[in-house]
Design an enzyme around this catalytic site. Structure first.
Site, PDB file in Angstrom:
ATOM      1  N   SER A 134       0.854  -1.184   0.000  1.00  0.00           N
ATOM      2  CA  SER A 134       0.000   0.000   0.000  1.00  0.00           C
ATOM      3  C   SER A 134       0.885   1.226   0.000  1.00  0.00           C
ATOM      4  CB  SER A 134      -0.895   0.020   1.247  1.00  0.00           C
ATOM      5  OG  SER A 134      -1.522   1.271   1.413  1.00  0.00           O
ATOM      6  N   TYR A 147      -1.449  -1.033  10.263  1.00  0.00           N
ATOM      7  CA  TYR A 147      -1.622  -1.240   8.827  1.00  0.00           C
ATOM      8  C   TYR A 147      -0.396  -0.781   8.043  1.00  0.00           C
ATOM      9  CZ  TYR A 147      -3.703  -0.991   4.161  1.00  0.00           C
ATOM     10  OH  TYR A 147      -3.967  -1.157   2.821  1.00  0.00           O
ATOM     11  N   LYS A 151       2.404  -3.125   5.924  1.00  0.00           N
ATOM     12  CA  LYS A 151       2.643  -2.961   4.493  1.00  0.00           C
ATOM     13  C   LYS A 151       4.102  -2.595   4.208  1.00  0.00           C
ATOM     14  CE  LYS A 151      -1.520  -3.895   3.105  1.00  0.00           C
ATOM     15  NZ  LYS A 151      -1.802  -5.120   2.311  1.00  0.00           N
TER      16      LYS A 151
END
Length: 250
Positions: A134, A147, A151
């Site tokens: 991401s 998160y 990533k």
């Protein structure tokens, strides 16, 4: 000519499903992997050449079984797309270890487990791995401590895979999507958030699932036969702008 194949995780919706459909259009046979049984059944219905396999990529025993089933049903594995992931956003102060692990076990552990299990088959086919990270793995942002970190780790894992597995003929690359018009984004991004993203993105819009899938399928193709260890931002230029203050634009 031997029919090429692919395994796609998180295949029941969004970028994963768009990728499956592009692979099928190329004539590949595709193992669609997802833990959502109902969504997977609906997504796979009517897709000739699709092999749905229920699996939670965060559970090692399930991944082992998935890999065995995929190889048995496909005959060979030419590509692995590690797309399965969870988006759980919140302040650092509200991120306890349980929340941290929920994100890590799918977004990072799942990529590792699927890659490890299918590496021998990929080596035999001289295949390709594409890991989906991401833009949040490249640019820090509020509410993304778990998160974004997961990533960023996927990006480094991709480089490690490329460095070591290249001698076996396996290519490993990573795609980092920016804001994409998914059902989830439409549900959680307010008009104010969307306007702010549009201002910060040089192309002045969200991407589409199809556009991200096109990059993934290219990296798995023979056209990318000398491309490995690369981190591709499919983000409309968002990562390249740095601070990117709209007020500074001409």
């Amino acid at each position: 000519m031997t029919q090429k194949t692919a395994v796609v995780t998180g295949a029941a919706r969004g970028i994963g499903l768009a990728t499956v459909k592009l692979f099928l259009a190329e004539g590949r046979k595709v193992a669609m992997v997802d833990r959502d049984v109902e969504a997977l059944d609906i997504a796979a219905e009517g897709l000739e050449g699709a092999v749905p396999i229920v699996c939670d990529v965060a559970v090692q025993d399930q991944v082992t079984k998935m890999a065995e089933t995929a190889q048995d049903r496909l005959g060979r594995v030419d590509a692995l797309v590690n797309n399965a992931g969870v988006a759980d956003f919140g302040p650092i102060a509200e991120t306890d270890f349980a929340r941290w692990r929920r994100v890590m076990e799918t977004n990072l552990d799942g990529v590792f487990l699927c890659s490890q299990e299918l590496a021998p088959a990929l080596a035999q086919a001289k295949g390709a791995v594409v890991n989906i990270a991401s833009i949040s793995g490249l640019r820090a942002s509020t509410l993304r401590v778990a998160y974004g970190t997961s990533k960023a780790a996927v990006i480094q894992l991709t480089k490690q895979q490329a460095a070591e597995w290249g001698e076996q003929g396996i290519r490993a690359n990573c795609v980092c999507p920016g804001p994409v018009d998914t059902k989830l984004a439409l549900a959680v991004h307010s008009p104010e958030i969307r306007a702010a993203y549009h201002d910060a993105i040089p192309l002045n819009r969200y991407g589409t699932e199809q556009e991200i899938a096109e990059v993934i399928v290219f990296l798995c193709s023979d056209k990318a036969s000398y491309v490995t260890g690369q981190i591709i931002s499919a983000d409309g230029g968002f990562e390249s702008t740095g601070v990117g203050l709209p007020a500074l634009r001409v």
